[in-house]
Write a protein that holds these residues in place. Sequence first.
Motif, short mmCIF file in Angstrom:
data_model
loop_
_atom_site.label_atom_id
_atom_site.label_comp_id
_atom_site.label_asym_id
_atom_site.label_seq_id
_atom_site.Cartn_x
_atom_site.Cartn_y
_atom_site.Cartn_z
N THR A 1 0.83 -1.20 0.00
CA THR A 1 0.00 0.00 0.00
C THR A 1 0.87 1.25 0.00
OG1 THR A 1 -1.71 -1.20 1.21
CG2 THR A 1 -1.86 1.19 1.24
N TRP A 2 0.47 2.23 -0.79
CA TRP A 2 1.18 3.50 -0.94
C TRP A 2 0.18 4.65 -0.78
CZ3 TRP A 2 6.42 3.87 -2.74
CH2 TRP A 2 7.01 2.64 -3.00
N GLU A 3 0.64 5.74 -0.16
CA GLU A 3 -0.22 6.91 0.02
C GLU A 3 0.39 8.13 -0.65
OE1 GLU A 3 -2.51 9.54 3.44
OE2 GLU A 3 -1.20 7.92 4.07
N LEU A 4 -0.48 8.95 -1.24
CA LEU A 4 -0.05 10.21 -1.85
C LEU A 4 0.47 11.14 -0.76
CD1 LEU A 4 -0.01 11.90 -4.52
CD2 LEU A 4 -2.23 12.80 -3.80
N VAL A 5 1.72 11.57 -0.88
CA VAL A 5 2.33 12.45 0.14
C VAL A 5 2.75 13.79 -0.46
CG1 VAL A 5 3.09 10.58 1.65
CG2 VAL A 5 4.63 11.41 -0.16
N GLY A 6 2.71 13.92 -1.78
CA GLY A 6 3.06 15.18 -2.42
C GLY A 6 2.33 15.33 -3.73
N TYR A 7 1.99 16.58 -4.07
CA TYR A 7 1.22 16.84 -5.28
C TYR A 7 1.54 18.24 -5.80
CZ TYR A 7 -2.72 17.75 -8.35
OH TYR A 7 -3.49 18.05 -9.44
N ALA A 8 1.56 18.37 -7.11
CA ALA A 8 1.65 19.68 -7.75
C ALA A 8 0.90 19.60 -9.08
CB ALA A 8 3.11 20.07 -7.99
N ASP A 9 0.46 20.75 -9.54
CA ASP A 9 -0.33 20.81 -10.77
C ASP A 9 0.32 21.78 -11.73
OD1 ASP A 9 -2.65 22.28 -12.36
OD2 ASP A 9 -3.34 20.26 -11.89
N GLY A 10 0.41 21.40 -13.00
CA GLY A 10 1.02 22.26 -14.01
C GLY A 10 0.26 23.55 -14.24
N TRP A 11 -1.02 23.57 -13.88
CA TRP A 11 -1.84 24.77 -14.03
C TRP A 11 -2.05 25.46 -12.69
CZ3 TRP A 11 -3.12 26.82 -18.65
CH2 TRP A 11 -2.91 26.02 -19.77
N ASN A 12 -1.28 25.06 -11.68
CA ASN A 12 -1.30 25.68 -10.35
C ASN A 12 -2.66 25.56 -9.65
OD1 ASN A 12 0.22 26.84 -8.34
ND2 ASN A 12 -0.40 28.91 -8.87
N ARG A 13 -3.28 24.39 -9.79
CA ARG A 13 -4.53 24.10 -9.08
C ARG A 13 -4.24 23.06 -8.00
NH1 ARG A 13 -7.48 22.64 -14.55
NH2 ARG A 13 -5.80 21.18 -14.33
N PRO A 14 -4.86 23.19 -6.84
CA PRO A 14 -4.65 22.17 -5.79
C PRO A 14 -5.33 20.86 -6.18
CG PRO A 14 -6.25 23.80 -5.08
CD PRO A 14 -5.72 24.28 -6.40
N SER A 15 -4.90 19.78 -5.55
CA SER A 15 -5.49 18.47 -5.80
C SER A 15 -6.97 18.49 -5.45
CB SER A 15 -4.77 17.41 -4.96
OG SER A 15 -5.42 16.17 -5.08
N ILE A 16 -7.77 17.76 -6.21
CA ILE A 16 -9.19 17.65 -5.87
C ILE A 16 -9.42 16.60 -4.78
CG2 ILE A 16 -9.98 18.46 -8.11
CD1 ILE A 16 -10.59 15.51 -8.82
N TYR A 17 -8.36 15.86 -4.42
CA TYR A 17 -8.47 14.81 -3.42
C TYR A 17 -7.72 15.18 -2.15
CZ TYR A 17 -9.87 12.21 -7.54
OH TYR A 17 -10.51 11.81 -8.68
N THR A 18 -8.29 14.82 -1.02
CA THR A 18 -7.57 14.99 0.25
C THR A 18 -6.69 13.78 0.52
OG1 THR A 18 -9.46 14.06 1.43
CG2 THR A 18 -9.33 16.47 1.29
#
Length: 170
Positions: free
Chosen positions: A72-89
């Motif tokens: 099992t793996w968890e998302l620990v970092g995120y970035a968006d090319g259009w500078n929008r935050p992730s839609i998921y918590t």
Amino acid sequence: MKQQFILLTLLVSTIISCSKEEMRMNIVNYECQGSELVSSAAIETEESQMMLECKNNALTDEEDIANLLSGTWELVGYADGWNRPSIYTCVVLSFDGNKLERRTINDDEDITKEYTWELEPYQFNNEVNYSIKIMDGDMNYFLMNKFSDNYMYFNHTPSDGNCEIYSPVK
């Protein structure tokens, strides 16, 4: 003799039910840790450090990567090319053989989907590397391509894509 049979039956059924619960400790029952880095739209210093560590300690052998992914793996970092935050918590991945379960959580939904995957070789700068290729379903963009013991990630932000960094759940 009858009491021993009943006790043995209870013991066996308890062991079987415990085993099923342990097997189900996958993403459906996993409680997300959450991270401010996931809600941020830009690549933060900590995320850059994670990616650098992963790149410096990268696994490049197909068998090593496949063995690493199991679990099992968890998302620990995120970035968006259009500078929008992730839609998921929270995003959690569970690899078992060639099966991938992906759980996405936000305020409105908690959805788990199953996919079939394989490691696909690709060549970059005269080196053969591997990426995760989704074989079916609605997630054909998932091209995870950097793997180490502590992180795996893809970074497509320079070309208006996203960056996702995952860490194994211990």
